[in-house]
Write a protein that holds these residues in place. Structure first.
Motif, PDB file in Angstrom:
ATOM      1  N   GLN A 408       0.806  -1.221   0.000  1.00 39.45           N
ATOM      2  CA  GLN A 408       0.000   0.000   0.000  1.00 39.45           C
ATOM      3  C   GLN A 408       0.844   1.277   0.000  1.00 39.45           C
ATOM      4  O   GLN A 408       0.318   2.374  -0.182  1.00 39.45           O
ATOM      5  CB  GLN A 408      -0.948   0.002   1.197  1.00 39.45           C
ATOM      6  CG  GLN A 408      -0.257   0.077   2.552  1.00 39.45           C
ATOM      7  CD  GLN A 408      -1.210  -0.085   3.723  1.00 39.45           C
ATOM      8  OE1 GLN A 408      -2.422  -0.191   3.537  1.00 39.45           O
ATOM      9  NE2 GLN A 408      -0.667  -0.107   4.930  1.00 39.45           N
ATOM     10  N   ASN A 409       2.150   1.148   0.179  1.00 38.69           N
ATOM     11  CA  ASN A 409       3.043   2.307   0.158  1.00 38.69           C
ATOM     12  C   ASN A 409       4.316   1.918  -0.577  1.00 38.69           C
ATOM     13  O   ASN A 409       5.243   1.354  -0.002  1.00 38.69           O
ATOM     14  CB  ASN A 409       3.364   2.767   1.577  1.00 38.69           C
ATOM     15  CG  ASN A 409       4.233   4.016   1.594  1.00 38.69           C
ATOM     16  OD1 ASN A 409       4.434   4.664   0.569  1.00 38.69           O
ATOM     17  ND2 ASN A 409       4.768   4.350   2.761  1.00 38.69           N
ATOM     18  N   GLY A 413       4.581   7.393  -0.694  1.00 36.75           N
ATOM     19  CA  GLY A 413       3.197   7.669  -0.319  1.00 36.75           C
ATOM     20  C   GLY A 413       2.177   7.146  -1.307  1.00 36.75           C
ATOM     21  O   GLY A 413       0.972   7.234  -1.054  1.00 36.75           O
ATOM     22  N   GLU A 414       2.644   6.616  -2.422  1.00 32.75           N
ATOM     23  CA  GLU A 414       1.738   6.069  -3.429  1.00 32.75           C
ATOM     24  C   GLU A 414       1.865   4.555  -3.471  1.00 32.75           C
ATOM     25  O   GLU A 414       2.971   4.016  -3.433  1.00 32.75           O
ATOM     26  CB  GLU A 414       2.064   6.648  -4.802  1.00 32.75           C
ATOM     27  CG  GLU A 414       1.033   6.339  -5.859  1.00 32.75           C
ATOM     28  CD  GLU A 414       1.334   7.049  -7.172  1.00 32.75           C
ATOM     29  OE1 GLU A 414       0.478   7.813  -7.633  1.00 32.75           O
ATOM     30  OE2 GLU A 414       2.431   6.834  -7.728  1.00 32.75           O
ATOM     31  N   GLY A 415       0.742   3.871  -3.530  1.00 29.73           N
ATOM     32  CA  GLY A 415       0.773   2.421  -3.583  1.00 29.73           C
ATOM     33  C   GLY A 415      -0.572   1.865  -3.977  1.00 29.73           C
ATOM     34  O   GLY A 415      -1.497   2.595  -4.365  1.00 29.73           O
ATOM     35  N   PRO A 440      -1.037   2.837   7.503  1.00 30.79           N
ATOM     36  CA  PRO A 440       0.214   3.589   7.403  1.00 30.79           C
ATOM     37  C   PRO A 440       0.094   4.948   8.091  1.00 30.79           C
ATOM     38  O   PRO A 440      -0.990   5.319   8.569  1.00 30.79           O
ATOM     39  CB  PRO A 440       0.397   3.739   5.893  1.00 30.79           C
ATOM     40  CG  PRO A 440      -1.003   3.760   5.361  1.00 30.79           C
ATOM     41  CD  PRO A 440      -1.802   2.844   6.248  1.00 30.79           C
ATOM     42  N   THR A 443       0.906  10.329   5.992  1.00 32.31           N
ATOM     43  CA  THR A 443       1.399  10.758   4.683  1.00 32.31           C
ATOM     44  C   THR A 443       0.905   9.855   3.553  1.00 32.31           C
ATOM     45  O   THR A 443       1.066  10.186   2.385  1.00 32.31           O
ATOM     46  CB  THR A 443       2.933  10.782   4.664  1.00 32.31           C
ATOM     47  OG1 THR A 443       3.425   9.445   4.880  1.00 32.31           O
ATOM     48  CG2 THR A 443       3.471  11.707   5.748  1.00 32.31           C
ATOM     49  N   VAL A 444       0.321   8.716   3.916  1.00 29.31           N
ATOM     50  CA  VAL A 444      -0.160   7.759   2.914  1.00 29.31           C
ATOM     51  C   VAL A 444      -1.678   7.663   3.013  1.00 29.31           C
ATOM     52  O   VAL A 444      -2.212   7.289   4.056  1.00 29.31           O
ATOM     53  CB  VAL A 444       0.466   6.367   3.133  1.00 29.31           C
ATOM     54  CG1 VAL A 444      -0.046   5.384   2.080  1.00 29.31           C
ATOM     55  CG2 VAL A 444       1.983   6.452   3.085  1.00 29.31           C
ATOM     56  N   GLU A 445      -2.341   8.009   1.942  1.00 31.66           N
ATOM     57  CA  GLU A 445      -3.798   7.880   1.897  1.00 31.66           C
ATOM     58  C   GLU A 445      -4.160   6.560   1.234  1.00 31.66           C
ATOM     59  O   GLU A 445      -3.777   6.302   0.089  1.00 31.66           O
ATOM     60  CB  GLU A 445      -4.446   9.020   1.115  1.00 31.66           C
ATOM     61  CG  GLU A 445      -5.967   8.926   1.116  1.00 31.66           C
ATOM     62  CD  GLU A 445      -6.638   9.749   0.026  1.00 31.66           C
ATOM     63  OE1 GLU A 445      -7.866   9.924   0.104  1.00 31.66           O
ATOM     64  OE2 GLU A 445      -5.934  10.184  -0.902  1.00 31.66           O
ATOM     65  N   THR A 446      -4.889   5.734   1.952  1.00 32.97           N
ATOM     66  CA  THR A 446      -5.338   4.466   1.379  1.00 32.97           C
ATOM     67  C   THR A 446      -6.818   4.553   1.042  1.00 32.97           C
ATOM     68  O   THR A 446      -7.591   5.243   1.723  1.00 32.97           O
ATOM     69  CB  THR A 446      -5.106   3.307   2.357  1.00 32.97           C
ATOM     70  OG1 THR A 446      -5.824   3.555   3.562  1.00 32.97           O
ATOM     71  CG2 THR A 446      -3.630   3.140   2.671  1.00 32.97           C
TER      72      THR A 446
END
Length: 618
Positions: A408-409, A413-415, A440, A443-446
């Protein structure tokens, strides 16, 4: 599955057809830019738009979530320029933007305009593949009464592979055969019938109508390396003869998928690559016909090279939908090897219509075979599926946690976003637990999503909002409707109270969760207007039409990370929209809910291009 789509069939009911270069639907058909169009008049270019088009005299429902009254106060006009919406409002204001010689004005004649539909969970390539449904069986017919299908040689018509493939029966007819004939195996019915001219066995796999089990012969088991010592694990279930311990030919869940992996391996059968490509193209025609401008191929079998078929379609400029491939996480594959492979696929380029930015994981199976993972034991105990009383897992909670943590990361921050198949309330709780544990930092938006959400414990519903998890339900199928035979059948498995609240749309919406609706095509009807009508008629779990349309449009766009580009009709967004023959909100107001499902798409537009058209005046 059966190929349900041919360009000729879809177009033959109109006065004329112009079809893409890869379709040979009839002699003398004109082609325009390699795309499929339906133009019931003599105009080669289908009255194509110039640089600017003004649509006037319409009933335009924007689904603009910044305007709480968008469904009450529709707009009159919309201006499209270079594939973008530049204005939505009154006719007088729109007409002020006419540029002589460069602007086409379209009088909508009071017709309704809606945002292009999003279908964030479907199987378009699989649904239109010509290899998978050669031998057609019947759901309610005993297996011994269907042998004539094989005696008549359906397997001689098999395309693309040396295996024989079919579909349509019910696993319960096979289980009844086992109960009525102690010691006999369903595979023995197929063995003497599916042979070549020299009497050599041909491997055969018949998919059940739910797609969650298969009926196979001995040759298929042999080629798959399945013996009495083969364990049931990672979603693989091989039913065994209680007397001998040998596999009896009934194969459930992932074990059936693995059979199809062998039968549809393009490395073994290279002509499948062209069939994959043809299926992708045919599916796009289906989407356009039904007003779907964005979709997720929600189980992209990358070992079968389905992703490469979509990439070829995009490279040739024929991808008439914004499309995300949800890469299949193979339950029986080594985790280290698979996670590395999945990392190599990731692609979320905003400049491309095709993205590889989601992963599909199965937590459990389905309720009718008692393979869905439930918190409380199933009410119904028979027949014995050799599974247990609480269902089963494909992925466990701990294993899902590992995949989420590593995928997911990926790039600052992108995944990947995950689509998690969840039917039972036990699987729902496990999936939410894994997402919570793998959360996460800020900084990581899921944007992970649980799809199907057929059973949810009431304690878990608020967790969707808390964890930022999307809930995706499918209600287009009549079998999901309260009071339907399919719905009543669920009562025998999980009890009346739980069956009554399957797919709790209203509870999820009221909780503040982000909710979407999809088709799971071709498990259910691809037509979004069926889903809209059914969503309004779910007893205690009914929602209103405004909410339902948002679930199919702007919420769907959010789930695909493109709400800034599409999903509503507002200035600055891509011109993705449909023109239809009915004012669906008026039908809701006068109580004619079932008329909504009869709505016909007259025009589908993607980024300003007409991709489906049935009216000469548009």
């Amino acid at each position: 599955m059966i190929n349900r789509t041919l360009c000729l069939v879809l177009g033959s009911f109109w006065f004329g057809v112009a079809l893409g270069a890869d379709y040979n639907c009839s002699a003398g058909i004109g082609k325009f830019k390699g795309k499929c169009y339906n133009c019931p008049y003599n105009a080669f270019e289908c009255n194509r738009a110039g640089p600017s088009v003004i649509f006037t005299n319409g009933v335009i429902y924007t689904a603009d979530n910044t305007d709480p009254n968008w469904h009450i106060n529709p707009k009159e006009s919309m201006v499209v320029k270079n594939g973008k919406i530049v204005f939505v409002g009154t006719e007088d204001q729109a007409l002020q933007q006419i540029v002589v010689g460069e602007t086409r004005v379209v009088d909508l004649g009071g017709k309704t305009v809606l945002p292009g539909f999003h279908d964030p969970h479907m199987h378009p390539l699989e649904a239109n593949h010509k290899a998978a449904g050669t031998c057609e069986l019947q759901r309610d017919t005993k297996p011994e009464d269907q042998l004539h299908v094989f005696e008549e040689g359906c397997f001689h018509n098999q395309k693309g592979t040396n295996w024989t493939l079919g579909w349509g029966h019910s696993v319960y007819t096979l289980l009844e055969y086992v109960a009525d004939n102690p010691g006999k195996n369903p595979k023995d019915l197929l063995d003497p019938l599916i042979v070549d001219d020299l009497g050599n066995a041909i491997p055969a796999v018949m998919m059940e109508f739910t797609s969650h089990s298969v009926w196979v012969n001995s040759k298929a088991l042999e080629l798959a390396g399945v013996t009495k010592d083969t364990k049931n694990e990672n979603g693989n279930i091989y039913m065994k003869n209680p007397n001998t311990g040998e596999p009896n030919g009934i194969v459930l869940e992932n074990a059936g998928i693995e059979m199809f992996e062998k039968a549809l391996d393009p490395k073994m059968y290279p002509n499948l690559r062209q069939m994959n490509y043809d299926a992708a193209l045919a599916s796009l025609f289906v989407l356009a016909k039904h007003g779907i401008t964005s979709a997720v191929d929600a189980r992209n079998y990358w070992k079968r090279e389905h992703d490469k078929a979509w990439e070829k379609v995009e490279a040739e400029g024929k991808l008439t939908a914004k499309m995300i491939l949800s890469m299949w996480a193979y339950p029986a594959m080594n985790d280290t090897e698979q996670i590395a492979k999945l990392k190599s696929f990731f692609q979320r380029n905003p400049a491309k219509r095709l993205k590889k930015s989601q992963i599909k994981v199965y937590m459990d199976g389905i309720l009718p075979t008692r393979t869905a993972k439930v918190l409380e034991p199933y009410v119904r105990k028979d027949p014995d599926l050799q599974i247990g009383d609480h269902g089963m897992n494909y992925f466990t909670e701990n294993r899902l946690f590992e995949y989420l943590s590593q995928l997911q990361n990926l790039n600052g921050g992108e995944g990947y976003d995950f689509i998690i198949h969840q039917v039972g309330d036990g699987a729902g709780r496990e999936a939410l637990n894994a997402i919570e544990d793998a959360k996460p930092d800020a900084t990581v938006e899921t944007r992970h999503k649980l799809t199907h959400v057929e059973l949810l414990n009431t304690k878990d519903i608020p967790r969707f909002k808390t964890l930022g998890v999307i809930a995706d339900g499918q209600v287009a199928g009549t079998f999901t409707m309260p009071g339907s035979p399919g719905h009543k059948e669920l009562e025998s498995f999980v009890g009346k109270a739980k069956a009554h609240d399957t797919i709790p749309l209203k509870s999820l919406v009221d909780s503040g969760a982000k909710v979407t609706m999809s088709s799971d095509y071709d498990v259910s009807d691809v037509n979004p207007f069926n889903g809209l009508a059914n969503a309004l008629q779910r007893s205690d779990q009914s929602i209103d039409l405004k909410t339902a349309l948002e679930l199919y449009t702007i919420n769907g766009a959010f789930s695909m990370r493109q709400e800034d580009r599409t999903g509503s009709l507002t200035a600055g967004k891509d011109a993705d929209f449909v023109v239809v023959d009915k004012d669906i909100f008026n039908l809701e107001a006068i109580g004619k809910i079932n008329e909504i499902r009869k709505t016909k798409v007259l025009l589908t537009v993607l980024e300003g291009d007409d991709i489906w058209k049935t009216s000469a005046s548009l």
